[in-house]
Each structure stands twice: as structure tokens, then as C-alpha cells.
Scaffold this motif. Structure first.
Motif, PDB file in Angstrom:
ATOM      1  N   THR A   1       0.845  -1.189   0.000  1.00  0.00           N
ATOM      2  CA  THR A   1       0.000   0.000   0.000  1.00  0.00           C
ATOM      3  C   THR A   1       0.879   1.237   0.000  1.00  0.00           C
ATOM      4  O   THR A   1       2.069   1.159   0.306  1.00  0.00           O
ATOM      5  CB  THR A   1      -0.970  -0.023   1.196  1.00  0.00           C
TER       6      THR A   1
ATOM      7  N   VAL B   1      -6.879  -4.897   0.331  1.00  0.00           N
ATOM      8  CA  VAL B   1      -7.150  -5.602   1.583  1.00  0.00           C
ATOM      9  C   VAL B   1      -8.630  -5.949   1.779  1.00  0.00           C
ATOM     10  O   VAL B   1      -8.956  -6.990   2.354  1.00  0.00           O
ATOM     11  CB  VAL B   1      -6.585  -4.802   2.782  1.00  0.00           C
ATOM     12  N   THR B   2      -9.528  -5.117   1.283  1.00  0.00           N
ATOM     13  CA  THR B   2     -10.954  -5.441   1.442  1.00  0.00           C
ATOM     14  C   THR B   2     -11.272  -6.782   0.773  1.00  0.00           C
ATOM     15  O   THR B   2     -12.080  -7.566   1.280  1.00  0.00           O
ATOM     16  CB  THR B   2     -11.857  -4.338   0.833  1.00  0.00           C
TER      17      THR B   2
ATOM     18  N   VAL C   1     -16.997   1.094   2.064  1.00  0.00           N
ATOM     19  CA  VAL C   1     -15.656   1.379   2.592  1.00  0.00           C
ATOM     20  C   VAL C   1     -14.783   2.053   1.551  1.00  0.00           C
ATOM     21  O   VAL C   1     -15.025   1.929   0.359  1.00  0.00           O
ATOM     22  CB  VAL C   1     -14.944   0.092   3.059  1.00  0.00           C
TER      23      VAL C   1
ATOM     24  N   GLU D   1     -13.638   5.430   1.231  1.00  0.00           N
ATOM     25  CA  GLU D   1     -13.634   6.894   1.247  1.00  0.00           C
ATOM     26  C   GLU D   1     -14.953   7.297   1.871  1.00  0.00           C
ATOM     27  O   GLU D   1     -15.828   6.454   2.064  1.00  0.00           O
ATOM     28  CB  GLU D   1     -13.474   7.471  -0.164  1.00  0.00           C
ATOM     29  N   PRO D   2     -15.101   8.601   2.170  1.00  0.00           N
ATOM     30  CA  PRO D   2     -16.368   8.984   2.791  1.00  0.00           C
ATOM     31  C   PRO D   2     -17.543   8.735   1.846  1.00  0.00           C
ATOM     32  O   PRO D   2     -17.446   9.015   0.646  1.00  0.00           O
ATOM     33  CB  PRO D   2     -16.197  10.474   3.076  1.00  0.00           C
TER      34      PRO D   2
ATOM     35  N   GLU E   1     -21.526   2.946   6.723  1.00  0.00           N
ATOM     36  CA  GLU E   1     -20.098   3.261   6.634  1.00  0.00           C
ATOM     37  C   GLU E   1     -19.266   2.256   7.424  1.00  0.00           C
ATOM     38  O   GLU E   1     -19.659   1.835   8.521  1.00  0.00           O
ATOM     39  CB  GLU E   1     -19.821   4.628   7.269  1.00  0.00           C
TER      40      GLU E   1
ATOM     41  N   TRP F   1     -15.040   2.284   8.386  1.00  0.00           N
ATOM     42  CA  TRP F   1     -13.719   2.921   8.211  1.00  0.00           C
ATOM     43  C   TRP F   1     -12.649   1.960   8.697  1.00  0.00           C
ATOM     44  O   TRP F   1     -12.745   1.419   9.813  1.00  0.00           O
ATOM     45  CB  TRP F   1     -13.633   4.224   9.013  1.00  0.00           C
ATOM     46  N   TRP F   2     -11.651   1.760   7.894  1.00  0.00           N
ATOM     47  CA  TRP F   2     -10.471   0.995   8.301  1.00  0.00           C
ATOM     48  C   TRP F   2      -9.404   1.178   7.249  1.00  0.00           C
ATOM     49  O   TRP F   2      -9.583   1.975   6.322  1.00  0.00           O
ATOM     50  CB  TRP F   2     -10.808  -0.469   8.564  1.00  0.00           C
TER      51      TRP F   2
ATOM     52  N   THR G   1      -5.608  -0.657   5.245  1.00  0.00           N
ATOM     53  CA  THR G   1      -4.790  -1.842   4.993  1.00  0.00           C
ATOM     54  C   THR G   1      -4.074  -2.250   6.285  1.00  0.00           C
ATOM     55  O   THR G   1      -4.022  -3.428   6.640  1.00  0.00           O
ATOM     56  CB  THR G   1      -3.745  -1.532   3.901  1.00  0.00           C
ATOM     57  N   GLU G   2      -3.561  -1.240   6.998  1.00  0.00           N
ATOM     58  CA  GLU G   2      -2.767  -1.496   8.202  1.00  0.00           C
ATOM     59  C   GLU G   2      -3.608  -2.022   9.365  1.00  0.00           C
ATOM     60  O   GLU G   2      -3.109  -2.752  10.214  1.00  0.00           O
ATOM     61  CB  GLU G   2      -2.081  -0.200   8.652  1.00  0.00           C
TER      62      GLU G   2
ATOM     63  N   THR H   1     -18.938   8.726  10.245  1.00  0.00           N
ATOM     64  CA  THR H   1     -18.200   7.508   9.932  1.00  0.00           C
ATOM     65  C   THR H   1     -18.630   6.374  10.861  1.00  0.00           C
ATOM     66  O   THR H   1     -18.656   5.215  10.469  1.00  0.00           O
ATOM     67  CB  THR H   1     -16.690   7.772  10.045  1.00  0.00           C
TER      68      THR H   1
ATOM     69  N   SER I   1      -3.423   6.976  12.275  1.00  0.00           N
ATOM     70  CA  SER I   1      -3.963   6.546  10.977  1.00  0.00           C
ATOM     71  C   SER I   1      -3.496   7.414   9.811  1.00  0.00           C
ATOM     72  O   SER I   1      -3.492   6.966   8.673  1.00  0.00           O
ATOM     73  CB  SER I   1      -5.492   6.584  11.025  1.00  0.00           C
TER      74      SER I   1
ATOM     75  N   ASP J   1      -5.273  10.012   9.120  1.00  0.00           N
ATOM     76  CA  ASP J   1      -6.516  10.724   8.816  1.00  0.00           C
ATOM     77  C   ASP J   1      -6.766  11.763   9.901  1.00  0.00           C
ATOM     78  O   ASP J   1      -6.320  11.608  11.042  1.00  0.00           O
ATOM     79  CB  ASP J   1      -7.721   9.762   8.811  1.00  0.00           C
TER      80      ASP J   1
ATOM     81  N   LYS K   1      -6.592   9.220  -2.502  1.00  0.00           N
ATOM     82  CA  LYS K   1      -7.627   8.206  -2.666  1.00  0.00           C
ATOM     83  C   LYS K   1      -8.351   8.495  -3.962  1.00  0.00           C
ATOM     84  O   LYS K   1      -9.076   9.481  -4.064  1.00  0.00           O
ATOM     85  CB  LYS K   1      -8.607   8.310  -1.493  1.00  0.00           C
TER      86      LYS K   1
ATOM     87  N   ARG L   1      -5.831   3.539  -3.148  1.00  0.00           N
ATOM     88  CA  ARG L   1      -4.840   4.365  -2.473  1.00  0.00           C
ATOM     89  C   ARG L   1      -3.605   4.471  -3.348  1.00  0.00           C
ATOM     90  O   ARG L   1      -3.016   3.465  -3.711  1.00  0.00           O
ATOM     91  CB  ARG L   1      -4.519   3.665  -1.146  1.00  0.00           C
TER      92      ARG L   1
HETATM   93  C1  WT7 Z   1      -7.717   5.044   3.897  1.00  0.00           C
HETATM   94  C2  WT7 Z   1      -7.211   3.637   3.942  1.00  0.00           C
HETATM   95  C3  WT7 Z   1      -9.426  -0.900   4.201  1.00  0.00           C
HETATM   96  C4  WT7 Z   1     -10.466  -0.597   3.281  1.00  0.00           C
HETATM   97  C5  WT7 Z   1     -10.044   0.044   2.016  1.00  0.00           C
HETATM   98  C6  WT7 Z   1      -9.202   1.258   2.207  1.00  0.00           C
HETATM   99  C7  WT7 Z   1      -9.792   6.091   3.707  1.00  0.00           C
HETATM  100  C8  WT7 Z   1     -11.327   4.180   4.304  1.00  0.00           C
HETATM  101  C9  WT7 Z   1     -13.140   5.252   4.853  1.00  0.00           C
HETATM  102  C10 WT7 Z   1     -14.400   5.743   5.266  1.00  0.00           C
HETATM  103  C11 WT7 Z   1     -13.602   7.927   4.946  1.00  0.00           C
HETATM  104  C12 WT7 Z   1     -12.154   6.187   4.495  1.00  0.00           C
HETATM  105  C13 WT7 Z   1      -9.022   6.721   4.850  1.00  0.00           C
HETATM  106  C14 WT7 Z   1      -8.050   5.619   5.240  1.00  0.00           C
HETATM  107  N1  WT7 Z   1     -11.041   5.494   4.162  1.00  0.00           N
HETATM  108  N2  WT7 Z   1     -12.589   4.025   4.714  1.00  0.00           N
HETATM  109  N3  WT7 Z   1     -15.411   4.924   5.611  1.00  0.00           N
HETATM  110  N4  WT7 Z   1     -14.587   7.097   5.297  1.00  0.00           N
HETATM  111  N5  WT7 Z   1     -12.383   7.516   4.559  1.00  0.00           N
HETATM  112  O1  WT7 Z   1      -7.959   0.903   2.694  1.00  0.00           O
HETATM  113  O2  WT7 Z   1      -6.482   1.602   0.833  1.00  0.00           O
HETATM  114  O3  WT7 Z   1      -5.560   1.201   3.146  1.00  0.00           O
HETATM  115  O4  WT7 Z   1      -6.982   3.207   2.640  1.00  0.00           O
HETATM  116  O5  WT7 Z   1      -8.940   5.077   3.179  1.00  0.00           O
HETATM  117  O6  WT7 Z   1      -8.333   7.842   4.406  1.00  0.00           O
HETATM  118  O7  WT7 Z   1      -6.893   6.102   5.897  1.00  0.00           O
HETATM  119  P1  WT7 Z   1      -6.671   1.682   2.299  1.00  0.00           P
END
Ligand code: WT7
Length: 600
Positions: free
Chosen positions: A242, A287-288, A360, A362-363, A382, A384-385, A387-388, A407, A466, A468, A489, A494
């Protein structure tokens, strides 16, 4: 970072709620109660290894179901109607848990035959097909660590990931193999190759001492019975590459114990039940697609749908209807693309089977939420999580009322909050760092071969940072505000600006490049590059196209700039760091702020 009160535009003045019926048949009926009594130790008891001490996720996902209720239950529905040389009628297939036990045993046997060992890294570079899932399961069976690579990656991206992980082998197709720079990968010893119609180069040995094996031929000869290799909960599970704001992409290593988190969140957030047909639209390259496309649903013994081929709105609707999908996990960009396709086509299909939807990446903007709710009758929730984090951390739950745009709240047994630079929790409506208290089950184990990068996440004692920003409201809902680094994003994926900049400067016309995310209605952000040209090259629209195409061909389509602006010089600090903050201000036509560190 300067901490300030959340701008008025962030704080919802009249929050619009999604209200739930009092009695809802959710797996987690009461969030507050669930938090109070929660112990991860109790979740461990759901796994055979808690008694046997023999750990392997493939046993918990596949073998234990194959031995019981899952013998005839479909684990994987695969559909890709697109005709190909090998499948002139497209593919429409089903695999029971028993089938997957047999197929993954075969592939495990093939890997063993070629001496792939426990904890060896093996790249899986395949389109979304049953073979992709079988390969990953086969790797788990022998305790190897899969490194899933998204099929859109091109040579530069593949090279970085294969060399950093020191992958001993790769599973790929004949056409994708063209993007693997074999001469530059000293650790690579075996290629398992899927023919696509014509004969493959079975058992060819290249001049590089890399052995080529025909996947299908090998599978035919292999046994359908292979005991998993037993490990401990701390052994490696998977590596996902990532992006960060600086440097090349990093390998996020998870451990076997992560399954405890995948399992419980799939139960309480996705609300999965035995009779569900579940569809996670994510590719296992992200990761999803593993945590919730493989590990979560299958440790629970749930039937999963996988759709091959490219995104096509009507095919998505057809899939929901064809399989009577009841739980659907997707992303805001996908919802917005469906929305932009128009409501008329949704009328041709039935979405009655759907009972729960999660989102999942982004917002989830309120318009998209309302549109999905209108069309399907179900409001997306919603999650939120990252890769890490390996698993969902902040969510809206099926049984609970929630505010549109929020969120959500931390998953029981985890604690997420908003803090200042010293790690002190901030009062409501104050913007700060979004953090998670360390020690949840699927927290990454390490950044592969990069301890300093790993440590950066834990700079504030006791917290995982995070990257964020967020704030909490007085009702305890956390609201995502943005990224505090330069990570982009785009369409939920990412992308690190450094990787794109590195690809750009390989082009003969590019002297310097700086890359940012530019807000976009459909994709969340698009990739925009500021470029200064080498002397002798003139700015033109054709050159823009050529440069963008160059990134598409070398790095990945999703990482290619959709917008390019030529500039005299790319703004840098005196130490040579690209000032992306200035680029963002240029892009939006805003004041650039403090530029005292900028080079002359
Ligand atoms: C970043 C992580 C793990 C799932 C896929 C993304 C953003 C993720 C949300 C949410 C707003 C979100 C954050 C985060 N993000 N979910 N519900 N609302 N922002 O994983 O590619 O590792 O990205 O995605 O900025 O830090 P990722």
C-alpha cells in the motif's frame, strides 16, 4: 499539525438520522451492551485452534466447514459472462467448501513439489477468477504468504513489489507475465502459469534459472488431499502493498491471528448469517478483497459471490438478482458510478433479496447514500479501516441508528479516538489525529523489512496513528475529515504521489513532477500532475496525453494522471522535498501560505 475546532461546514447542524426499528434481528442487537461485555478471548473459542493449538486459516475457512455443514454448501459463486479463448461461453461456476478443500489441496501439493516453504512469499497476479482464490487458499495450506497483486499493475509496480517481498514464486497468466521483469528478480524461482487458450510454456526453463510450470497440468496430477501445515497465531498471513506519502509502496504484513478480527467484524458489521449470499465487490489485490472477500466470510462458512470482468452497472444489478445477494459490501465510487448510470436501468432488476449494505474506502457522501437507499430500500452503512488495521474499526451498525455522513463508532473491543499531537483526547467537535488504541487482533504485524516505517505509525505512545483527521461529536460519532499526509484516494484506491512522480520522471520530456489529489465528484479525487519540461520540449495537449499514457503503461491505469498542468518549476523545499501543499493551493487558486522553506 495545528489542532483547531472543526470548521462549521464539517459540523452537521441538523443531523439527518437513519433510524432503525426497535426490534431488529441483527447479530449484534445492542451496541452498548456488546461493548460492555466484549472480550477477544471469547472470540478465540470460535476457532478450532483454540483447542488444538494447531493454527492455519485454511482449516478454519475451508476444511472445518467441508467436514460438516459446508460439505455441500456453496462457498464461491463465480460469474463472468465475457467470452474468452478458453471459455467461449464465459464462466458460470460454483464451488462448495468441499470443492475448495480439494482444489486448494491440489495447489498446495504443487507448491510443495517445487519446494515452496512455510512463510515464503508468493505473488498472486491474476484476474478475478476462481483460480485466484484457489491459489491463495493453496498458499495458506502450505503456510506460505500470498502477496496479491492487482491485475492492473504494470511493470514498474510489479518489479517494486516482487523485489521488496523477495517473492520465491508467482502465479500468473500468460498475458500478465509479459509485465513481470524476470531478469531483475533474483529471488524468483518458479512461475505457475495459467494458459489462456493456447499451449503454455510448460516446464520450460528460462535462461534465468526460473522454472515455468503449467498450472492446469500440474493441478490435474496433484492429490486432492493435503493436510494444512500447522503454525502459530503469530505466523504471517498475507502481505498487501500500500502507498504512503513518501517512498515506494510498503508491504503490510498481517498475522494468522488477524482471523479473530475478520471473523467477529464479519459477524457484527457485515451481519453475516448462515443463509446469506454475500457479495464483496473488492478485488483481493486490495485488503478489502482478502479480509472481507476471503477471510471473514469463509471463516464464518458463508456463500460468497465473485464477479469477473470489468465494472458494468447492469451486470452488477443482474448479479444481485441472479444470486439473490442478501449482504453487499462495496464502495462510494462504485455507488456514484451506478448513480451516474441513471435510475432507469435499476427498474429492470429486483433488489428485494438485499437486507444489508456496507461501504468502505472513502467517505460515503449523503447523496450516494440516499440514492442507494431509494433504489434498493437499504441504506449503506459506513465502515472505516485501512490496509494497516486489517479489519473494520469505525462503523455504523445494522441494529443502531446513525447519522448520515458520520463515519461511525469504534467496534466493540477496539477504541478509536481523536487526539492532539501529544496523544491527549480532544473535546467534541475539535479536529485532530484519528487514532486507534494499539492491540486489536488484526493490527499489522510489521511493514515488510522496514522497521522505521512501522515505527512512524506508533509515534504517539499507546496509539496507532492513521494519518486521517477527524472529530468526534457529542453523541460519540466519529466524523472523518481528510488525510493529513499526501496519500491520494482515487476511486477508492490508495495511490502514493511518490510512485506516480517516479514514473513520470522516467518520461524523456519530464524534468520534474509533483503529484496531488484533486477533488472530483465521481472519483473522490483524481490524480493531477504538475510537470516542468526539459528544454527542447514544448507544452501541448498531445504531450499531456502521451505522458499520462506512459504512466498507465508503466505503473497502472488507476495511477495515471487524469489532469496535467505544465509549470515553470515544481515547488520544493531547500532540502528538495516537493511542496504538494503549494501545488494543492495552485490547483484550487488559493493563497499558498507559508513558503519560507521553499528553495529560491
Ligand atoms: C484510507 C485507507 C481498508 C479498506 C479500504 C481502504 C480512507 C477508508 C473510509 C471511510 C472515509 C475512508 C481513509 C483511510 N477510508 N474508509 N469509511 N470514510 N475515509 O484501505 O487503501 O488502506 O486506505 O482510506 O483515508 O486512511 P486503504
Amino acid at each position: 499539525m495545528a489542532i483547531k475546532t472543526a470548521p462549521a461546514s464539517f459540523v452537521q447542524k441538523t443531523s439527518e438520522w437513519v433510524r432503525k426499528p426497535k426490534r431488529i434481528d441483527a447479530n449484534m442487537p445492542d451496541y452498548a451492551k456488546a461493548c460492555k461485555n466484549f472480550k477477544w478471548k471469547n472470540v478465540e473459542k470460535e476457532f478450532d485452534w483454540s483447542r488444538t493449538k494447531k493454527v492455519n486459516i485454511v482449516h478454519e475457512m475451508i476444511d472445518r466447514h467441508a467436514a460438516g455443514i459446508g460439505k455441500n454448501r456453496v462457498a464461491l459463486y463465480f460469474w463472468d459472462p465475457t467470452p474468452s479463448a478458453l471459455y467461449p461461453k464465459g464462466r458460470d461456476e460454483k464451488y462448495t467448501f468441499m470443492d475448495l478443500k480439494k482444489e486448494s489441496s491440489r495447489f498446495g501439493g504443487v507448491l510443495k513439489k517445487y519446494k515452496i516453504k512455510k512463510q515464503d512469499r508468493v505473488a498472486v497476479f491474476l484476474p478475478r477468477t476462481p483460480e485466484l482464490y484457489i491459489s491463495i487458499l493453496g498458499l495458506h495450506r502450505i503456510g506460505a504468504i500470498p502477496v496479491p497483486l492487482f491485475e492492473a499493475f504494470m511493470e514498474a509496480a510489479i518489479e517494486d513489489r516482487l523485489s521488496d517481498s523477495e517473492a520465491a514464486a508467482i502465479v500468473t497468466t500468460k498475458s500478465l507475465l509479459k509485465r513481470v521483469p524476470l531478469g531483475k528478480l533474483p529471488h524468483l524461482k518458479h512461475i505457475f502459469i495459467l494458459a489462456e487458450g493456447e499451449a503454455s510454456q510448460a516446464n520450460d526453463e528460462t535462461s534465468l534459472n526460473i522454472q515455468m510450470h503449467d498450472y492446469h497440468q500440474e493441478m490435474e496430477q496433484a492429490s486432492t488431499q493435503l493436510e494444512p501445515i500447522w503454525m502459530t497465531v503469530n505466523d504471517g498471513l498475507v502481505i498487501h502493498y500500500t502507498s504512503g506519502s513518501t517512498g515506494k509502496s510498503k508491504g503490510v504484513l498481517h498475522r494468522q491471528y488477524a482471523m479473530v478480527g475478520h471473523y467477529q467484524t464479519s459477524k457484527w458489521v457485515l451481519d453475516l448469517r448462515q443463509d446469506d449470499v454475500y457479495w464483496c465487490t473488492a478485488d483481493p489485490g486490495w485488503v478489502t478483497g482478502t479480509s472481507y472477500g476471503i477471510y471473514g466470510p469463509w471463516t464464518l462458512g458463508i456463500s460468497s459471490v465473485v464477479l469477473g470482468g470489468r465494472f458494468q452497472p447492469e451486470r452488477w444489478y443482474q448479479a444481485i438478482e441472479k444470486y439473490q445477494v442478501s449482504v453487499w459490501y462495496s464502495a462510494p465510487t462504485a455507488f456514484r458510478m451506478l448513480m451516474s448510470h441513471g435510475e432507469a436501468s435499476t427498474k429492470k432488476y429486483s433488489f428485494k433479496s438485499l437486507r444489508h449494505i456496507c461501504s468502505v474506502g472513502e467517505p460515503l457522501n449523503p447523496e450516494a447514500l440516499r440514492w442507494v437507499r431509494k433504489v434498493t430500500g437499504v441504506a449503506p452503512h459506513e465502515t472505516w479501516w485501512m490496509t494497516e488495521t486489517g479489519m473494520q474499526i469505525i462503523c455504523n451498525y445494522r441494529s443502531g441508528d446513525f447519522k448520515i455522513g458520520a463515519t461511525g463508532k469504534p467496534f466493540p473491543g477496539t477504541y478509536a479516538s481523536v487526539v492532539d499531537d501529544a496523544g491527549k483526547e480532544l473535546p467534541p467537535n475539535t479536529l485532530g489525529h484519528l487514532v486507534v488504541r494499539t492491540g486489536w487482533p488484526s493490527m499489522m504485524k510489521e511493514i515488510w523489512k522496514n522497521k522505521p516505517k512501522f515505527d512512524e505509525y506508533f509515534r504517539i505512545k499507546g496509539w496507532y496513528l492513521s494519518g486521517d483527521t477527524a472529530y468526534k461529536d457529542k453523541d460519540g460519532f466519529i466524523w472523518f475529515a481528510g488525510r493529513e499526509d499526501d496519500v491520494i484516494k482515487t476511486a477508492g484506491e490508495r495511490v502514493g504521489p511518490f510512485e506516480v512522480e517516479s514514473a513520470l520522471v522516467q518520461h524523456p520530456a519530464v524534468a520534474e513532477a509533483g503529484v496531488i489529489g484533486k477533488p472530483d465528484k465521481l472519483r473522490g479525487h483524481i490524480i493531477k500532475a504538475f510537470i516542468s519540461l526539459r528544454s527542447g520540449f514544448g507544452a501541448s495537449d498531445n504531450l499531456k496525453k502521451e505522458i499520462s499514457e506512459f504512466v498507465r503503461k508503466n505503473l497502472a491505469a488507476h495511477a495515471a494522471p487524469r489532469e496535467i498542468e505544465f509549470c515553470e518549476r515544481v515547488p520544493k523545499t531547500r532540502s528538495g522535498k516537493i511542496m504538494r501543499r503549494v501545488l494543492r493551493a495552485w490547483d484550487q487558486g488559493l493563497p499558498v501560505g507559508d513558503i519560507s522553506t521553499m528553495e529560491e
